[in-house]
Scaffold this motif. Structure first.
Motif, PDB file in Angstrom:
ATOM      1  N   ILE A   1      -7.871   1.439   6.556  1.00  0.00           N
ATOM      2  CA  ILE A   1      -7.664   1.589   5.103  1.00  0.00           C
ATOM      3  C   ILE A   1      -8.892   1.103   4.345  1.00  0.00           C
ATOM      4  O   ILE A   1      -9.330   1.727   3.354  1.00  0.00           O
ATOM      5  CB  ILE A   1      -6.409   0.809   4.662  1.00  0.00           C
ATOM      6  N   SER A   2      -9.466   0.001   4.779  1.00  0.00           N
ATOM      7  CA  SER A   2     -10.607  -0.561   4.057  1.00  0.00           C
ATOM      8  C   SER A   2     -11.817   0.359   4.085  1.00  0.00           C
ATOM      9  O   SER A   2     -12.677   0.286   3.214  1.00  0.00           O
ATOM     10  CB  SER A   2     -10.984  -1.953   4.626  1.00  0.00           C
TER      11      SER A   2
ATOM     12  N   ILE B   1       0.870  -1.171   0.000  1.00  0.00           N
ATOM     13  CA  ILE B   1       0.000   0.000   0.000  1.00  0.00           C
ATOM     14  C   ILE B   1       0.909   1.224   0.000  1.00  0.00           C
ATOM     15  O   ILE B   1       1.621   1.485   0.975  1.00  0.00           O
ATOM     16  CB  ILE B   1      -0.943   0.006   1.230  1.00  0.00           C
ATOM     17  N   TYR B   2       0.868   1.966  -1.098  1.00  0.00           N
ATOM     18  CA  TYR B   2       1.715   3.139  -1.233  1.00  0.00           C
ATOM     19  C   TYR B   2       1.151   4.277  -0.394  1.00  0.00           C
ATOM     20  O   TYR B   2      -0.058   4.474  -0.303  1.00  0.00           O
ATOM     21  CB  TYR B   2       1.829   3.548  -2.703  1.00  0.00           C
ATOM     22  N   GLY B   3       2.042   5.038   0.221  1.00  0.00           N
ATOM     23  CA  GLY B   3       1.642   6.195   1.015  1.00  0.00           C
ATOM     24  C   GLY B   3       1.327   5.858   2.457  1.00  0.00           C
ATOM     25  O   GLY B   3       1.038   6.748   3.251  1.00  0.00           O
TER      26      GLY B   3
END
Length: 150
Positions: A144-145, A119-121
């Motif tokens: 995140i989800s 996951i970028y960032g």
């Protein structure tokens, strides 16, 4: 009698008062190369086995001899390098075993991470154990989800 130009001084000389270099075939007056008339006659005789080599060709011959020595040394160096490389490539050499171990470790690491998601960032925390990483993931992943539209 025919005449020739001396390659040393450029003067014209009678053929019987000159000698030719057995390598470059240039003519030299016997006076220029410090050869007696008797020696010149012997050199001119085909079956005498004598010949004359000028200074330039002698030097060239020395250079060739030096080059031959360098070539032989280089050939020996190449043989040594080849045997060293072959020794390192043999399956039982320490270098080969170390390389094989590195490959096995890399394959195992890739197998372990094959289901990972990148996951970028997202800030990556440095954790000391798998247990801590799992606990961190369990708090971060639900957050995140919420932001992902599925």
């Amino acid at each position: 009698m025919s005449n020739v130009n001396c390659s040393c001084c450029g003067a014209i000389a009678e053929v019987h008062k000159t000698v030719n270099c057995c390598i470059c075939d240039k003519a030299f007056k016997i006076d220029c190369v410090n050869i007696s008339a008797a020696e010149a006659r012997k050199i001119h005789t085909k079956h005498s086995g004598l010949n004359y080599t000028c200074k330039n060709c002698v030097q060239l011959g020395n250079n060739i001899t030096d080059l031959k020595k360098v070539i032989v040394e280089l050939q020996n160096d190449i043989k040594t390098l080849k045997s060293t490389v072959l020794d390192q490539q043999s399956p039982n050499s320490p270098a080969s075993l170390l390389e094989a171990e590195k490959i096995v470790q890399e394959v195992a690491e890739r197998e372990k991470r094959k289901c990972n998601i990148i996951i970028y960032g997202c800030k990556e925390d440095n954790v000391k154990s798998n247990k801590e990483q799992i606990q961190l993931d369990e708090t971060v992943v639900p957050k995140i989800s919420l932001h992902i539209k599925c």
